[in-house]
Design a protein around this motif. Structure first.
Motif, PDB file in Angstrom:
ATOM      1  N   THR A 176      36.430  61.525  16.952  1.00  0.00           N
ATOM      2  CA  THR A 176      36.587  62.860  16.380  1.00  0.00           C
ATOM      3  C   THR A 176      37.426  62.721  15.120  1.00  0.00           C
ATOM      4  OG1 THR A 176      36.454  63.922  18.553  1.00  0.00           O
ATOM      5  CG2 THR A 176      37.473  65.189  16.775  1.00  0.00           C
ATOM      6  N   LEU A 177      36.969  63.333  14.031  1.00  0.00           N
ATOM      7  CA  LEU A 177      37.680  63.278  12.752  1.00  0.00           C
ATOM      8  C   LEU A 177      38.035  64.700  12.342  1.00  0.00           C
ATOM      9  CD1 LEU A 177      35.239  60.784  10.956  1.00  0.00           C
ATOM     10  CD2 LEU A 177      37.379  60.224  12.138  1.00  0.00           C
ATOM     11  N   SER A 178      39.315  64.946  12.031  1.00  0.00           N
ATOM     12  CA  SER A 178      39.760  66.303  11.703  1.00  0.00           C
ATOM     13  C   SER A 178      40.433  66.363  10.349  1.00  0.00           C
ATOM     14  CB  SER A 178      40.738  66.811  12.767  1.00  0.00           C
ATOM     15  OG  SER A 178      40.084  66.962  14.000  1.00  0.00           O
ATOM     16  N   GLY A 179      40.178  67.464   9.647  1.00  0.00           N
ATOM     17  CA  GLY A 179      40.810  67.737   8.374  1.00  0.00           C
ATOM     18  C   GLY A 179      41.407  69.133   8.385  1.00  0.00           C
ATOM     19  N   ALA A 180      41.574  69.715   7.209  1.00  0.00           N
ATOM     20  CA  ALA A 180      42.131  71.065   7.105  1.00  0.00           C
ATOM     21  C   ALA A 180      41.053  72.138   7.280  1.00  0.00           C
ATOM     22  CB  ALA A 180      42.813  71.236   5.747  1.00  0.00           C
ATOM     23  N   HIS A 181      39.804  71.807   6.953  1.00  0.00           N
ATOM     24  CA  HIS A 181      38.712  72.780   6.969  1.00  0.00           C
ATOM     25  C   HIS A 181      37.707  72.550   8.091  1.00  0.00           C
ATOM     26  CE1 HIS A 181      39.926  74.149   2.942  1.00  0.00           C
ATOM     27  NE2 HIS A 181      40.133  72.873   2.697  1.00  0.00           N
ATOM     28  N   VAL A 182      37.506  71.287   8.462  1.00  0.00           N
ATOM     29  CA  VAL A 182      36.468  70.953   9.440  1.00  0.00           C
ATOM     30  C   VAL A 182      36.954  69.927  10.455  1.00  0.00           C
ATOM     31  CG1 VAL A 182      34.537  71.399   7.865  1.00  0.00           C
ATOM     32  CG2 VAL A 182      35.492  69.090   8.017  1.00  0.00           C
ATOM     33  N   ARG A 183      36.246  69.923  11.594  1.00  0.00           N
ATOM     34  CA  ARG A 183      36.422  68.862  12.584  1.00  0.00           C
ATOM     35  C   ARG A 183      35.034  68.290  12.854  1.00  0.00           C
ATOM     36  NH1 ARG A 183      39.046  71.353  16.483  1.00  0.00           N
ATOM     37  NH2 ARG A 183      37.221  71.944  17.691  1.00  0.00           N
ATOM     38  N   LEU A 207      38.072  77.315  10.386  1.00  0.00           N
ATOM     39  CA  LEU A 207      38.360  78.717  10.076  1.00  0.00           C
ATOM     40  C   LEU A 207      37.685  79.640  11.086  1.00  0.00           C
ATOM     41  CD1 LEU A 207      39.651  80.772   8.116  1.00  0.00           C
ATOM     42  CD2 LEU A 207      37.523  80.702   6.817  1.00  0.00           C
ATOM     43  N   SER A 208      36.391  79.445  11.317  1.00  0.00           N
ATOM     44  CA  SER A 208      35.643  80.333  12.212  1.00  0.00           C
ATOM     45  C   SER A 208      35.533  79.794  13.639  1.00  0.00           C
ATOM     46  CB  SER A 208      34.228  80.552  11.666  1.00  0.00           C
ATOM     47  OG  SER A 208      33.476  79.351  11.769  1.00  0.00           O
ATOM     48  N   GLY A 209      35.719  78.479  13.798  1.00  0.00           N
ATOM     49  CA  GLY A 209      35.529  77.869  15.104  1.00  0.00           C
ATOM     50  C   GLY A 209      34.072  77.574  15.425  1.00  0.00           C
ATOM     51  N   GLU A 210      33.156  77.888  14.507  1.00  0.00           N
ATOM     52  CA  GLU A 210      31.719  77.728  14.747  1.00  0.00           C
ATOM     53  C   GLU A 210      31.203  76.377  14.261  1.00  0.00           C
ATOM     54  OE1 GLU A 210      30.139  82.291  14.180  1.00  0.00           O
ATOM     55  OE2 GLU A 210      30.446  81.076  12.380  1.00  0.00           O
ATOM     56  N   ILE A 211      30.136  75.908  14.900  1.00  0.00           N
ATOM     57  CA  ILE A 211      29.411  74.739  14.407  1.00  0.00           C
ATOM     58  C   ILE A 211      28.638  75.183  13.168  1.00  0.00           C
ATOM     59  CG2 ILE A 211      27.569  73.071  14.890  1.00  0.00           C
ATOM     60  CD1 ILE A 211      30.176  72.544  16.443  1.00  0.00           C
ATOM     61  N   ILE A 212      28.794  74.435  12.073  1.00  0.00           N
ATOM     62  CA  ILE A 212      28.158  74.839  10.806  1.00  0.00           C
ATOM     63  C   ILE A 212      27.234  73.758  10.249  1.00  0.00           C
ATOM     64  CG2 ILE A 212      29.899  76.528  10.094  1.00  0.00           C
ATOM     65  CD1 ILE A 212      31.209  74.234   8.449  1.00  0.00           C
ATOM     66  N   GLY A 213      27.003  72.692  11.031  1.00  0.00           N
ATOM     67  CA  GLY A 213      26.106  71.665  10.541  1.00  0.00           C
ATOM     68  C   GLY A 213      26.241  70.380  11.329  1.00  0.00           C
ATOM     69  N   SER A 214      25.701  69.320  10.760  1.00  0.00           N
ATOM     70  CA  SER A 214      25.711  68.026  11.423  1.00  0.00           C
ATOM     71  C   SER A 214      25.670  66.912  10.387  1.00  0.00           C
ATOM     72  CB  SER A 214      24.505  67.911  12.352  1.00  0.00           C
ATOM     73  OG  SER A 214      24.513  66.690  13.057  1.00  0.00           O
ATOM     74  N   THR A 215      26.174  65.760  10.760  1.00  0.00           N
ATOM     75  CA  THR A 215      26.125  64.566   9.923  1.00  0.00           C
ATOM     76  C   THR A 215      26.217  63.364  10.852  1.00  0.00           C
ATOM     77  OG1 THR A 215      27.042  63.511   7.934  1.00  0.00           O
ATOM     78  CG2 THR A 215      28.635  64.428   9.503  1.00  0.00           C
ATOM     79  N   ALA A 257      24.920  74.833   7.380  1.00  0.00           N
ATOM     80  CA  ALA A 257      24.455  76.215   7.325  1.00  0.00           C
ATOM     81  C   ALA A 257      24.655  76.750   5.906  1.00  0.00           C
ATOM     82  CB  ALA A 257      25.229  77.071   8.327  1.00  0.00           C
ATOM     83  N   LYS A 258      23.807  77.651   5.501  1.00  0.00           N
ATOM     84  CA  LYS A 258      23.869  78.163   4.134  1.00  0.00           C
ATOM     85  C   LYS A 258      25.262  78.697   3.791  1.00  0.00           C
ATOM     86  CE  LYS A 258      21.372  80.892   0.796  1.00  0.00           C
ATOM     87  NZ  LYS A 258      20.233  81.779   0.526  1.00  0.00           N
ATOM     88  N   ARG A 259      25.903  79.362   4.756  1.00  0.00           N
ATOM     89  CA  ARG A 259      27.222  79.955   4.499  1.00  0.00           C
ATOM     90  C   ARG A 259      28.299  78.902   4.221  1.00  0.00           C
ATOM     91  NH1 ARG A 259      26.232  80.159   9.849  1.00  0.00           N
ATOM     92  NH2 ARG A 259      27.801  79.390  11.315  1.00  0.00           N
ATOM     93  N   ALA A 260      28.046  77.653   4.626  1.00  0.00           N
ATOM     94  CA  ALA A 260      29.036  76.582   4.432  1.00  0.00           C
ATOM     95  C   ALA A 260      28.784  75.764   3.176  1.00  0.00           C
ATOM     96  CB  ALA A 260      29.038  75.670   5.646  1.00  0.00           C
ATOM     97  N   GLN A 261      27.653  75.993   2.523  1.00  0.00           N
ATOM     98  CA  GLN A 261      27.323  75.223   1.330  1.00  0.00           C
ATOM     99  C   GLN A 261      28.155  75.711   0.146  1.00  0.00           C
ATOM    100  OE1 GLN A 261      23.024  75.406   0.919  1.00  0.00           O
ATOM    101  NE2 GLN A 261      22.728  74.653   3.005  1.00  0.00           N
ATOM    102  N   ARG A 262      28.386  74.816  -0.806  1.00  0.00           N
ATOM    103  CA  ARG A 262      29.209  75.115  -1.990  1.00  0.00           C
ATOM    104  C   ARG A 262      30.615  75.566  -1.600  1.00  0.00           C
ATOM    105  NH1 ARG A 262      26.310  74.113  -6.154  1.00  0.00           N
ATOM    106  NH2 ARG A 262      24.087  74.468  -6.208  1.00  0.00           N
ATOM    107  N   SER A 263      31.147  74.881  -0.592  1.00  0.00           N
ATOM    108  CA  SER A 263      32.511  75.147  -0.126  1.00  0.00           C
ATOM    109  C   SER A 263      33.205  73.793   0.006  1.00  0.00           C
ATOM    110  CB  SER A 263      32.472  75.860   1.235  1.00  0.00           C
ATOM    111  OG  SER A 263      32.018  74.981   2.248  1.00  0.00           O
ATOM    112  N   ALA A 264      34.383  73.803   0.604  1.00  0.00           N
ATOM    113  CA  ALA A 264      35.137  72.560   0.797  1.00  0.00           C
ATOM    114  C   ALA A 264      34.530  71.676   1.885  1.00  0.00           C
ATOM    115  CB  ALA A 264      36.583  72.893   1.158  1.00  0.00           C
ATOM    116  N   VAL A 265      33.574  72.199   2.631  1.00  0.00           N
ATOM    117  CA  VAL A 265      33.050  71.508   3.815  1.00  0.00           C
ATOM    118  C   VAL A 265      32.509  70.113   3.505  1.00  0.00           C
ATOM    119  CG1 VAL A 265      31.227  71.569   5.577  1.00  0.00           C
ATOM    120  CG2 VAL A 265      32.632  73.596   5.155  1.00  0.00           C
ATOM    121  N   ASN A 266      31.550  69.986   2.596  1.00  0.00           N
ATOM    122  CA  ASN A 266      30.947  68.681   2.344  1.00  0.00           C
ATOM    123  C   ASN A 266      31.974  67.687   1.793  1.00  0.00           C
ATOM    124  OD1 ASN A 266      28.650  66.829   2.238  1.00  0.00           O
ATOM    125  ND2 ASN A 266      28.874  66.998   0.022  1.00  0.00           N
TER     126      ASN A 266
END
Length: 196
Positions: free
Chosen positions: A7-14, A74-82, A102-111
């Motif tokens: 498991t890898l965790s940051g400030a925005h995603v896990r 932030l939301s606690g939701e799954i927003i994609g996969s890698t 997910a579209k809502r996560a694109q163009r954000s800090a996520v990637n």
């Protein structure tokens, strides 16, 4: 180099190990933007998510991949996969691929943060010599995103893969080398700091 589930965790995603219990969350994330309609991606449609999940877990069982579900902190939701894939322990290299959000996560800090976490683990824990990225010739957005990370284009594998729809894909290959990692890491940290 001995990759295993992590498991890898940051400030925005896990990034958490992908499991069968993620099925409905993966379906919901892929539905945000109907990402499977992009012919040059590997995002599962609602009906094919179980098959996609089974394939990912079988690749893991065969030690060919380490798949992750991407969870928004932030939301606690799954927003994609890698996933890590094409793992070559003898030559200390692997690929980061099968990435979608997910579209809502694109163009954000996520990637940016996902790649920082994955690359840090690959170079600093697994001691990789090189990390590869591959994408479809027609996926210009993916190519631009990979180049923004600091990866360099190695070339194009012509007529590389026959896809399920019968199309023969040209694959664009990029990589980051171990000696390039300090500069790439600094760039990713700088990019991440630009997000709120």
């Amino acid at each position: 180099m001995s990759p295993s589930s992590v498991t890898l965790s940051g400030a925005h995603v896990r990034l958490e190990p992908l499991v069968n219990d993620h099925l409905s969350a993966i379906q919901a994330a892929a539905n945000d933007g109907q990402l499977w309609k992009l012919f040059f991606t590997t995002v599962p449609s609602f009906e094919k998510t179980q098959q996609w999940l089974d394939t990912a877990l079988e690749m893991q069982k065969q030690e060919k991949a380490i798949p992750f579900a991407v969870r928004s902190l932030l939301s606690g939701e799954i927003i994609g996969s890698t996933r890590y894939c094409n793992i070559d322990q003898n030559n200390k290299r692997l690929e980061i691929g099968y990435t979608w959000y997910a579209k809502r996560a694109q163009r954000s800090a996520v990637n940016t943060e996902c790649k920082l976490l994955l690359l840090s683990h690959a170079f600093e824990v697994l001691s990789c010599n090189a990390v590869e990225f591959r994408t479809d010739w027609f996926n210009r957005a993916s190519q631009a995103a990979i180049e923004r990370l600091g990866a360099k284009r190695d070339g194009v594998l012509r007529n590389h893969t026959i896809l399920p729809d019968g199309r023969v894909r040209d694959t664009v290959v990029y990589s980051i080398l171990q000696n390039e990692w300090p500069g790439v890491k600094k760039n990713l940290q700088f990019m991440l700091n630009q997000y709120p």
